[in-house]
Design an enzyme around this catalytic site. Structure first.
Site, PDB file in Angstrom:
ATOM      1  N   HIS A  64       0.852  -1.198   0.000  1.00 35.72           N
ATOM      2  CA  HIS A  64       0.000   0.000   0.000  1.00 35.72           C
ATOM      3  C   HIS A  64       0.884   1.244   0.000  1.00 35.72           C
ATOM      4  O   HIS A  64       1.252   1.768   1.050  1.00 35.72           O
ATOM      5  CB  HIS A  64      -0.947  -0.006   1.199  1.00 35.72           C
ATOM      6  CG  HIS A  64      -2.076   0.976   1.053  1.00 35.72           C
ATOM      7  ND1 HIS A  64      -3.355   0.691   1.428  1.00 35.72           N
ATOM      8  CD2 HIS A  64      -2.103   2.235   0.548  1.00 35.72           C
ATOM      9  CE1 HIS A  64      -4.136   1.727   1.178  1.00 35.72           C
ATOM     10  NE2 HIS A  64      -3.392   2.686   0.645  1.00 35.72           N
ATOM     11  N   ASP A 310       1.033   2.719   3.752  1.00 34.98           N
ATOM     12  CA  ASP A 310       0.133   3.733   3.186  1.00 34.98           C
ATOM     13  C   ASP A 310       0.916   5.031   2.961  1.00 34.98           C
ATOM     14  O   ASP A 310       0.428   6.137   3.204  1.00 34.98           O
ATOM     15  CB  ASP A 310      -1.098   3.972   4.071  1.00 34.98           C
ATOM     16  CG  ASP A 310      -2.206   4.711   3.314  1.00 34.98           C
ATOM     17  OD1 ASP A 310      -2.031   4.996   2.109  1.00 34.98           O
ATOM     18  OD2 ASP A 310      -3.254   5.009   3.919  1.00 34.98           O
ATOM     19  N   PHE A 328      -5.029  14.430   3.385  1.00 37.11           N
ATOM     20  CA  PHE A 328      -4.782  13.259   4.233  1.00 37.11           C
ATOM     21  C   PHE A 328      -3.483  12.573   3.814  1.00 37.11           C
ATOM     22  O   PHE A 328      -3.160  12.522   2.638  1.00 37.11           O
ATOM     23  CB  PHE A 328      -5.918  12.249   4.064  1.00 37.11           C
ATOM     24  CG  PHE A 328      -7.246  12.718   4.577  1.00 37.11           C
ATOM     25  CD1 PHE A 328      -7.507  12.747   5.935  1.00 37.11           C
ATOM     26  CD2 PHE A 328      -8.249  13.112   3.701  1.00 37.11           C
ATOM     27  CE1 PHE A 328      -8.744  13.161   6.417  1.00 37.11           C
ATOM     28  CE2 PHE A 328      -9.489  13.522   4.168  1.00 37.11           C
ATOM     29  CZ  PHE A 328      -9.735  13.554   5.526  1.00 37.11           C
TER      30      PHE A 328
END
Ligand SMILES: [Zn+2]
Lengths: 432, 308
Positions: A64, A310, A328
């Protein structure tokens, strides 16, 4: 004479969960592959890497990652992101499709592979589920699968339309690739910036409840059960979500799940303590203490299969603003291994074998790439980790083009110091 | 006193009382014929209002002028600040004009902290999102203290949107520190998560909440709460939570009625309650200037040297 294609990594503690190995052994590399582990010592005709006192593990696999190329090369490129990866002991990364334009066609998939030829590690594209990530029509998944996509995801956005997701699940069964789902009920989350709990209530911050995530996961595991489809749940952050995934697994649903390093180490209280520093803003948001505890339980009992970064680079000009306005995401490729080692392995929360399972072996299985093991004949993707190396996290010192880390200034013990990708040394801090 | 005034969370009762005590001096000045002091001569204060708020801005501006500060004003609604012109640039630019103190009102939680962290200026928070509005709470306390000298055990009922109200948060932090007995009353949809851990009583039933109270502080209800689905209508809010004279009759005989303004007469407060003899809504406004003078005085750079 030294042969550039032959190596021996000698004297290190080899951790290879795939073969249940945890002992001091020499690792031999020839022609880009692991030729053998242990056996008769032969330090001739090859480069000798002294790994005494170090951990030798299969290169880590991050399924990710956001690399921002094409479109936001000011934030990250495949080149800089992959360099950041190898500096973090990571040898394979799967990059998400939410670039500009998104990777929603076979041309996009080929573009990533084309760029990846100059990368420092293996780069695998995760392709979009829906055209333009709009959640309205399926993208050409079959074509992208044939072009080499390793999974499908609209990550960054949820698939609100259950009918579309149903078709994606059914369609993806034909080529056996995982759907990697970003779970978020937008009607509960839109325009909100942190976890809804005591901290957000005191701060007056518009906040996202856990059920915005867990409710959607419940819908999707039931859908996958109904269709006998395979799904992977991205960045599980809430305790209820861990429960839902665990129950789904008990029911035999073909589901895997990941947690990010930051959700395993930080909470909503850190958001407040940082003075609403936008480097603590990510989606899903940092949750409460008991959510963190549930994630730890999840990685230990198998509800959670993988730890991911991430990695979401944003340049300072985008992040250097008030919390509510900031995008974000945080970066993580260069810190993930050290953080997991220092904060989870050293205190005994997980053992180092588990760490390698969660960060290498399992993620490689989820996207079915040849990585995550030191088996004979495997790609020579190897990380040497120095468990005693002390260092301080600095966003500026990283290879990433961005420096939006919430771990700035953290003093860590343990660091990847040498990384080999496909038999070539991609990072070497060992000889220094 | 701290370097900035960002919020009342973390302040002790004594620290607050000190500010209120000093405010008295400035309050007396406001009753003089010559209402001006040279205290902040040579100090430049910027009022940055990214949200419309005529009252708070005027109150600050007046306080600054009464203290002889040089004043500059900047107003822009958050939405009209163009992309690329971020908050930090705006404040840095104003800072580059050698501004000593910055009063900031902004829609984002933490915006005052953000400025305090990144820019070289003394920061006074005039409201950051639903987080804090410390000067409003301090003027509320000053006004309460004019009627009730001791906060210990004083029954204060705060009625209104606790989910979105910075005035409520600052009031709760301060009143708890002062030892008051606080009850929050709001529709259940307008109570934030974790409110039970705030150390105040929470009661959705206004009759129970207001019974025996010495102070009722009534918050403005924004029309947006209806359109966002938190309440069915302003009408229903008015019927259930609007403060009328029957509810006031349930209060302690010795009581005052407060509202930070601007009022929606007929919604959260009826006309006769707003204009009742026990209403201290206008004194709140006067006291606001005095309290803000005290804050400016306390935070002004080298105020000791400048003070005559
Ligand atoms: Zn996501």
């Amino acid at each position: 004479m030294e042969n550039e294609t032959k190596f021996v990594i000698k004297g290190g503690r080899v951790i290879d969960p795939a073969n249940d190995i945890d002992e001091v052994l020499d690792v031999y590399v020839e022609d880009g592959m692991i030729s053998r582990i242990g056996g008769k010592k032969n330090y001739q005709d090859r480069a000798v890497i002294d790994a005494t006192g170090k951990l030798v593990m299969p290169g880590l696999v991050d399924i990710h990652t956001h690399l921002r190329e094409p479109g936001r090369e000011d934030a990250e490129t495949i080149q800089t992101g992959s360099l950041s990866a190898v500096r973090g002991g990571i040898t394979s990364i799967c990059c998400m499709a939410n670039t500009t334009p998104p990777v929603d066609s076979s041309a996009g998939v080929r573009f990533i592979y084309d760029r990846a030829r100059y990368a420092h590690c293996w780069v695998y594209p995760v392709a979009a589920i829906s055209k333009g990530l709009k959640g309205e029509e399926l993208a050409e998944m079959f074509d992208m699968a044939m072009a080499g996509a390793v999974g499908f995801s609209d990550d960054g956005r949820p698939l609100s339309n259950a009918q579309l997701l149903r078709n994606a699940m059914t369609y993806a069964k034909m080529f056996e690739l995982p759907l990697m789902l970003h779970e978020e009920d937008l009607t509960l989350s839109s325009g909100r910036h942190m976890h809804e709990g005591v901290a957000s209530g005191l701060a007056g911050m518009q906040a996202v409840p856990s059920v915005a995530e867990s409710g959607m996961i419940a819908r999707d595991v039931l859908l996958a059960e109904f269709l006998e489809a395979r799904i992977h749940i991205c960045h599980v952050s809430a305790k209820e979500s861990v429960d839902v995934v665990r129950v789904a697994k008990e029911r035999g649903v073909d589901v895997t799940a990941e947690a990010t390093v930051h959700h395993l180490l930080l909470t909503d209280e850190d958001v407040v303590a940082s003075g609403f520093d936008s480097n603590f803003k990510m989606n899903p948001p940092l949750r409460a203490k008991d959510d963190l505890a549930a994630l730890i339980e999840g990685i230990n009992d198998g509800a959670i299969d993988a730890i991911v970064t991430d990695h979401a680079p944003h340049p300072p000009e985008d992040k250097d603003c008030e919390f509510a306005v900031a995008p974000f995401g945080v970066i993580g490729l260069e810190t993930s291994a050290s953080l997991v080692y220092d904060k989870l392995v050293r205190p005994g929360i997980i053992d180092v074998k588990k760490m390698v399972e969660l960060m290498s072996y399992n993620p490689a299985r989820i996207v079915d790439i040849s990585a995550g093991t030191l088996s004979q004949g495997a790609n020579a993707d190897i990380a040497i980790f120095d468990p005693e190396h002390k260092w301080t996290v600095s966003g500026r010192a990283m290879a990433s083009k961005s420096r939006n880390t919430p771990f700035e200034g953290w003093e860590l013990t343990g660091k990847p110091v040498w990384t080999m990708v496909g038999g070539e040394v991609a990072f070497d801090e060992l000889s220094r | 006193m701290k370097e900035h005034l960002l919020g009342l969370e973390g302040y002790t009762g004594d620290e607050i009382l000190e500010i209120l005590e000093l405010s008295k001096t400035f309050r007396q000045v406001l009753d003089r014929d010559v209402k001006r002091l040279p205290t902040l001569k040579g100090i430049t204060v910027a009022n940055l209002f990214f949200e419309p708020s005529t009252r708070t801005r005027m109150s600050f501006e007046l306080a600054e002028k009464r203290l002889s500060a040089d004043v500059i004003n900047f107003s822009a609604s958050t939405s009209s600040v163009k992309k690329g012109e971020n908050l930090r640039d705006t404040v840095d630019n104003i800072g580059a004009m050698k501004v000593d103190m910055t009063v900031i009102r902004h829609g984002a939680v933490g915006s005052a902290q953000f400025i305090a962290k990144h820019c070289k200026t003394v920061v006074i928070n005039a409201g950051d999102g639903a987080h804090e509005h410390p000067t409003q709470a301090l003027l509320d306390f000053y006004t309460i203290r004019e009627h009730f000298p001791d906060f210990k055990g004083l029954k204060v009922c705060i009625v209104g949107d606790a989910l979105h109200s910075r005035v409520i948060r600052s009031n709760v932090f301060g009143l708890k520190a002062l030892g008051a007995d606080v009850t929050l009353c709001a529709p259940s949809t307008l109570l934030p998560m974790g409110v039970e851990s705030w150390g105040v009583k929470v009661n959705c039933d206004i009759e129970e909440a207001i019974r025996g109270a010495n102070v009722v502080n009534i918050m403005r209800l924004q029309l947006e709460r209806q359109t966002a689905g938190y309440i069915p209508s302003l009408r229903e809010y008015g019927i259930v939570w609007g403060i009328n004279s029957e509810l006031v009759d349930l209060m302690d005989k010795d009581h005052i009625i407060m509202h930070p303004g601007p009022m929606n007469r007929g919604v959260e407060i009826t006309q006769d309650v707003a204009d009742a003899p026990e209403s201290v809504i206008l004194p709140q406004v006067t006291n606001g200037v005095a309290v803000r003078m005290a804050i400016l005085y306390l935070l002004a750079p080298r105020s000791g040297d400048i003070h005559e």
